[in-house]
Write an enzyme that holds these catalytic residues in place. Sequence first.
Site, PDB file in Angstrom:
ATOM      1  N   ASP A 162       0.827  -1.208   0.000  1.00 26.58           N
ATOM      2  CA  ASP A 162       0.000   0.000   0.000  1.00 26.58           C
ATOM      3  C   ASP A 162       0.864   1.262   0.000  1.00 26.58           C
ATOM      4  OD1 ASP A 162      -2.289   1.650   0.326  1.00 26.58           O
ATOM      5  OD2 ASP A 162      -2.024   1.630   2.509  1.00 26.58           O
ATOM      6  N   GLU A 413       3.496  -8.102   7.263  1.00 26.98           N
ATOM      7  CA  GLU A 413       2.191  -8.680   6.944  1.00 26.98           C
ATOM      8  C   GLU A 413       2.212  -9.717   5.835  1.00 26.98           C
ATOM      9  OE1 GLU A 413      -0.813  -5.701   6.357  1.00 26.98           O
ATOM     10  OE2 GLU A 413      -0.878  -5.242   8.491  1.00 26.98           O
ATOM     11  N   TYR A 468      -6.202  -3.008  13.212  1.00 28.96           N
ATOM     12  CA  TYR A 468      -7.040  -1.874  12.808  1.00 28.96           C
ATOM     13  C   TYR A 468      -8.459  -2.015  13.353  1.00 28.96           C
ATOM     14  CZ  TYR A 468      -3.216  -0.230   9.939  1.00 28.96           C
ATOM     15  OH  TYR A 468      -1.998   0.258   9.526  1.00 28.96           O
TER      16      TYR A 468
HETATM   17  C1  GCB Z   1      -1.240  -2.254   6.724  1.00 29.45           C
HETATM   18  C2  GCB Z   1       0.044  -2.182   5.984  1.00 29.45           C
HETATM   19  C3  GCB Z   1       0.383  -0.766   5.554  1.00 29.45           C
HETATM   20  C4  GCB Z   1      -0.861  -0.074   5.036  1.00 29.45           C
HETATM   21  C5  GCB Z   1      -1.872  -0.012   6.166  1.00 29.45           C
HETATM   22  C6  GCB Z   1      -3.180   0.666   5.760  1.00 29.45           C
HETATM   23  O1  GCB Z   1      -1.520  -3.158   7.433  1.00 29.45           O
HETATM   24  O2  GCB Z   1       1.116  -2.740   6.684  1.00 29.45           O
HETATM   25  O3  GCB Z   1       1.374  -0.816   4.571  1.00 29.45           O
HETATM   26  O4  GCB Z   1      -0.600   1.193   4.517  1.00 29.45           O
HETATM   27  O5  GCB Z   1      -2.181  -1.300   6.598  1.00 29.45           O
HETATM   28  O6  GCB Z   1      -3.308   1.872   5.938  1.00 29.45           O
HETATM   29  O7  GCB Z   1      -4.068  -0.015   5.255  1.00 29.45           O
END
Ligand code: GCB
Length: 589
Positions: A162, A413, A468
């Site tokens: 990402d 990840e 998250y």
């Molecule tokens: C994650 C990734 C990171 C992303 C983030 C997101 O888990 O490690 O690279 O940018 O989530 O904001 O979705």
Amino acid sequence: MLRPQDTATREKKRLDGLWSFALDPDGEGRRAGWERGALPGGRLMAVPASFNDVVADPAVRDYFGDIWYQTVVRVPRGWAGERIVLNLESATHRATVWVNGREVVQHEGGYTPFEADVTDVVAPGEEARITVVVNNTLTFQTIPPGVIEETSSGKKQRYWHDFFNYAGLHRSVWLYSTPPAYVSDITVVTGLDGATGTVQYAVETEGGAADVAVVLRDADGAEVATGSGASGTLTVPDVHRWAPGDGYLYDLEVKLLDDGATVDSYSLKVGVRTVEVRGTEFLINGEPFYFKGFGMHEDHAVIGKAHNDAHLVNDFELLRWVGANSFRTSHYPYSEDVLEHADRQGIVVIDETAAVGLNMGLGGGIFGGQGYTTFSPETVNDATQEIHAQAIRELIARDKNHPSVVLWSIANEPESETEAAENYFRPLFDVARQADPTRPVGFVNVMLAPHGKCRVSQFGDVLMLNRYYGWYVDTGDLEAAAKNFKAELDAWATEGKPIIITEYGADTYPGQHDLVPQPWSEEYQVAYLDTNHAVFDSVEAVVGEHVWNFADFATTSGIMRVGGNKKGAFTRDRQPKAAAHVLRKRWRD
Ligand code: GCB
């Protein structure tokens, strides 16, 4: 490999500036031998820079394939009789380099340095033409991986990470001299015995003379210890420790001697500190350390992933302002200038390889990554694993002497809930431990592989979790988020290892406000952080919190991103969102 340095016996010349530049989608340059003359087209490009956003052309921004760079340099006339080396701090993601039409080196991997002895190819006082073909294509046999797909509008580069696939010559290029007999590598390992520090050193040399002498000086230049021989241990009574917030550095001067005369000298900054994982604690100098900070990115407007000293100093100013004591080099090795600054500033670093996106099941369409099996003979396979191992070795070889680096992260990840993942990763942990027996090793676990399902965490010294709750799950429901997160952390805590929350965050559009906090608003980001912090504070094994992300950053386009990823505590141009003030309060009070 040692960084180029000016010493009494060495000189360096930085080759940054405007280079000739040509995109070569059909691979014509390699067939026609563009390295033998001036590049066609007369286009110029800044070095260092990602080329993508410098040019006002969508076809350049999204370009993948061969990218040619060329410059002409005059080799200093005083280098006659010296060994002359061409050093590139990085070329993303791979490169072949010619000097005066002769191939001198190839390198795979976009974020670690490489070099070539060009003594026989150049002449002191004469001009030398340096040609580099960089290639930024990602495949299943690259770190990070990607794939080229045929679409209705032609071939497209797809990848599973990402952040935008910025490429080019991101860091400085050097020509430097050493004497024919020279110091080729130094390894230091430091220890503490009460108030006494130890500096164990090992010096490698090439080209003949083999007598080594070392002098350790304190920050004021006073000699505190000396040694002789290619390896040994120095002791420093009343040592000034390197510690979080106190980047105290000694200077180790290494001299190569021939009949008592110095033929080469090199200077290495040394921070005396220890790192240890004990139970659920992460100890620096024997004291429990709690990580406060961010996952970051090398990411700026116009220059993309290029290193820039003004941005470096500014980013560290903001880290200090917000009260951060650490960061992770998500998701690739950063410029060594960043690590040197972390050493000086007493900022603690989790150092990560570029192994991101080894997870083709992730996203459920978020990052458009469906239709592939992660680990298989046709996708991420044994060849990828070897390239990954090499990436680990090169990261550790480059960064092993930085006191700021306390933990290696060998991947972000990846798929980790399958047998294939377990088999892929087991030997990679061994690679890291072999390369550096002194620091803990871990990998960053994804939400899809929670406690009880993950088959790779067993190999790590610490648990690094990206979570998250309240964003990708329990969206907008912070009460549920807190409950579910706490339950998961309690389960992980039974492992008896320290837990670092390496990512938690909420996309936030700066200036978006809600009286009743809704996702994307500044108020929601604040509430989200408060909720997460309450959970961390209730789990003893949690020894760190790294907000995702320090600043907003560029990504590929998609329905989940608004002008990039907006989870920054700061905007992309480094202005604070409300969250930055909340973090400042929590971390500085
Ligand atoms: C994650 C990734 C990171 C992303 C983030 C997101 O888990 O490690 O690279 O940018 O989530 O904001 O979705």
